[in-house]
Design an enzyme around this catalytic site. Structure first.
Site, PDB file in Angstrom:
ATOM      1  N   ASP A 197     -50.101 -14.220  -4.053  1.00 15.13           N
ATOM      2  CA  ASP A 197     -49.331 -15.515  -3.784  1.00 15.13           C
ATOM      3  C   ASP A 197     -48.792 -15.769  -2.455  1.00 15.13           C
ATOM      4  OD1 ASP A 197     -47.143 -17.293  -3.639  1.00 15.13           O
ATOM      5  OD2 ASP A 197     -45.777 -16.550  -5.196  1.00 15.13           O
ATOM      6  N   HIS A 244     -41.700 -14.342  -7.021  1.00  9.23           N
ATOM      7  CA  HIS A 244     -41.170 -15.723  -7.614  1.00  9.23           C
ATOM      8  C   HIS A 244     -41.481 -15.994  -8.964  1.00  9.23           C
ATOM      9  CE1 HIS A 244     -41.280 -20.082  -7.429  1.00  9.23           C
ATOM     10  NE2 HIS A 244     -40.708 -20.153  -6.207  1.00  9.23           N
ATOM     11  N   GLN A 254     -45.642 -18.564   0.976  1.00 12.47           N
ATOM     12  CA  GLN A 254     -44.628 -18.417   2.240  1.00 12.47           C
ATOM     13  C   GLN A 254     -45.688 -17.521   3.102  1.00 12.47           C
ATOM     14  OE1 GLN A 254     -42.202 -19.861   2.272  1.00 12.47           O
ATOM     15  NE2 GLN A 254     -41.598 -20.149   0.356  1.00 12.47           N
ATOM     16  N   LYS A 256     -45.748 -26.827   1.746  1.00 14.46           N
ATOM     17  CA  LYS A 256     -45.107 -26.021   2.514  1.00 14.46           C
ATOM     18  C   LYS A 256     -45.654 -25.751   3.904  1.00 14.46           C
ATOM     19  CE  LYS A 256     -43.537 -23.372  -1.468  1.00 14.46           C
ATOM     20  NZ  LYS A 256     -42.041 -23.740  -1.853  1.00 14.46           N
ATOM     21  N   CYS A 260     -35.554 -19.187  -7.364  1.00  8.40           N
ATOM     22  CA  CYS A 260     -36.714 -18.817  -8.300  1.00  8.40           C
ATOM     23  C   CYS A 260     -36.928 -17.495  -8.473  1.00  8.40           C
ATOM     24  CB  CYS A 260     -38.144 -19.813  -8.152  1.00  8.40           C
ATOM     25  SG  CYS A 260     -37.953 -21.212  -8.153  1.00  8.40           S
TER      26      CYS A 260
HETATM   27  C1  LIG Z   1     -43.408 -17.174  -2.931  1.00  4.86           C
HETATM   28  C2  LIG Z   1     -43.639 -18.401  -3.698  1.00  4.86           C
HETATM   29  N1  LIG Z   1     -44.463 -18.448  -4.625  1.00  4.86           N
HETATM   30  C3  LIG Z   1     -44.595 -19.744  -5.281  1.00  4.86           C
HETATM   31  C4  LIG Z   1     -43.729 -20.986  -5.110  1.00  4.86           C
HETATM   32  C5  LIG Z   1     -44.065 -22.034  -5.830  1.00  4.86           C
HETATM   33  O1  LIG Z   1     -44.558 -23.044  -5.185  1.00  4.86           O
HETATM   34  P1  LIG Z   1     -44.840 -24.275  -5.794  1.00  4.86           P
HETATM   35  O2  LIG Z   1     -43.425 -24.739  -6.309  1.00  4.86           O
HETATM   36  O3  LIG Z   1     -45.539 -25.261  -4.666  1.00  4.86           O
HETATM   37  O4  LIG Z   1     -45.582 -24.382  -7.077  1.00  4.86           O
HETATM   38  C6  LIG Z   1     -42.899 -20.585  -4.079  1.00  4.86           C
HETATM   39  C7  LIG Z   1     -42.074 -21.962  -3.698  1.00  4.86           C
HETATM   40  O5  LIG Z   1     -40.966 -21.900  -3.276  1.00  4.86           O
HETATM   41  C8  LIG Z   1     -42.926 -19.311  -3.445  1.00  4.86           C
HETATM   42  O6  LIG Z   1     -41.847 -19.529  -2.180  1.00  4.86           O
END
Ligand SMILES: Cc1ncc(COP(=O)(O)O)c(C=O)c1O
Length: 412
Positions: free
Chosen positions: A204, A127, A207, A230, A370
């Site tokens: 990370d 991401h 998800q 989430k 993203c």
């Molecule tokens: C795999 C992953 N990492 C990071 C993020 C970023 O999350 P946040 O926008 O809550 O910081 C997301 C959000 O869609 C995500 O799906």
């Protein structure tokens, strides 16, 4: 793993008031859970109870309300620690979201430790929260970024990983479950690989934590991050897990109140963990609500949530494959995956898909999610993505398919 049928979806749905909404002439079908999940009654109650009964700033007050808020805020760290297998609250830092957790480590650890010759290992499915952040910190420090390839089945090429993780690997930042492909990455194996080279690994889990049991100690992650919004929790709060000795060794990311122990005109000393990394008034209502969200998810059972989501995702893949001109991204049908499916139609652009299914009450997401470089690798600018949570039922996949048929007809 228990079967998904053991989940009483109708009873769960009754906990989520927004699911009763209508969108135009249709019932809401909410399939954008990878972006943000909906909020159950107990979590909404936790927020209103906080504002109705004990809203106050934490740590510095001697009055009753401040003490109550402080205890609830601090205990939320304990709940999170237990939920993810951390040793204690010292290892749990509340941030605004996953993105901020990633930035915290990149700035506080990366800027001070990376140097020319060091390598930061990412994957092609990162991401932007991970990819852009480490790209920038590498540029500032002279480190090099390398990417583990994704194979044609949407999985990490582990032979390639073994090739590029080496003595120069200082940090690896790896997504646990891909927000586009749904791939569940072998993060424990990658952690071993990186540790053998004396590198560190940041996982990370944005998800992953919402929908499967996660044990940061079993993974042996050095850092692990996720977002409250989430996982049936509120917006405005995320979690950074870090091994205590690493967090101890790091400089603060943000300076100000709450994060200090002693300040003079000349110098300052830092507070103990985790407060050293929580400068300013923290997300108190959000922490209390996240605590309640975890309690709610645990009352259902994380293994059952994982089974339920996998089952709905498999059903969605089957139904999508039955349509003409559909490409589904990520591991093939049958392979365990996170509860999301990205796809494209040969005749309809992803944005048109999302807009037309919205006319049928179906909320999905369209775009690059993203992950622009991953989309470049997939050879498509934008995909549509349906993502599921604990309250979704198969009929909602059917509603999506019907709406997609309508979209195809318009563009036939
Ligand atoms: C795999 C992953 N990492 C990071 C993020 C970023 O999350 P946040 O926008 O809550 O910081 C997301 C959000 O869609 C995500 O799906």
């Amino acid at each position: 793993m228990p079967t998904a049928e053991e989940l009483d979806v109708e009873a769960i749905r009754a906990d989520f008031p927004v699911l009763d909404r209508r969108v135009g002439d249709s019932d809401l079908v909410y399939l954008d859970n990878a972006a943000t999940t909906q909020t159950p009654e107990p979590v909404i109650d936790a927020i209103t109870e906080y504002y109705r009964e004990y809203n106050a700033n934490v740590h510095r007050g001697l009055h009753q309300l401040s003490q109550e808020a402080s205890i609830a805020y601090e205990e939320a760290h304990d709940t999170v620690a237990e939920f993810i297998g951390a040793d204690g609250r010292e290892e749990v830092v509340f941030t605004a979201n996953t993105t901020m957790a990633e930035n915290l480590v990149a700035y506080a650890w990366g800027l001070n430790n990376l140097e020319p010759g060091d390598e930061v290992v990412l994957t092609q499915m990162e991401h932007h929260a991970s990819l852009v952040t480490w790209q920038q910190i590498a540029e500032r420090t002279g480190a090099t970024v390398r990417y583990i390839r994704v194979d044609d089945a949407g999985r990490l090429d582990m032979d390639h990983a073994r090739e590029i993780v080496g003595p120069d690997t200082a940090m690896a930042s790896i997504v646990h479950v891909s927000n586009v492909l749904g791939t569940i990455n072998p993060v424990a194996e990658l952690a071993d690989m990186v540790h053998e080279q004396d590198g560190l690994i940041f996982v990370d889990g944005a998800q992953a934590v919402p929908n499967r049991p996660v044990d940061v100690a079993a993974i042996d992650a050095d850092f692990y991050a996720f977002s409250g919004h989430k996982m049936a929790g509120p917006t405005g709060i995320g979690v950074l897990y870090g091994k205590e000795r690493l967090l101890e060794s790091m400089e603060p990311f943000l300076y100000g109140g709450e994060m200090i122990e002693k300040v003079t005109y000349e110098d300052s000393r830092w507070n103990e963990l985790p407060w050293k990394f929580e400068a300013g008034t923290p997300p108190i209502a959000q922490a209390v609500a996240l605590d309640r969200a975890i309690e709610y998810l645990e009352s259902i059972g994380m293994d059952r949530i994982a089974a339920h989501e996998n089952s709905i995702a498999q059903y969605a893949i089957e139904q999508l494959h039955a349509m003409e001109g559909v490409t589904v991204y990520g591991p093939p049908a049958g392979a365990e995956r996170g509860g999301l499916v990205a796809f494209s139609l040969d005749t309809v652009h992803a944005h048109d898909i999302a807009s037309i299914v919205n006319d049928h009450g179906v909320a999905i997401r369209a775009g690059d999610h993203c992950t622009q470089p991953l989309h470049d690798t997939l050879g498509i600018a934008a995909t549509a993505r349906a993502s599921f949570y604990v309250y979704n039922r198969r009929e909602e996949v059917d509603a999506l398919i019907e709406a997609l048929d309508a979209a195809r007809e318009i563009f036939a």
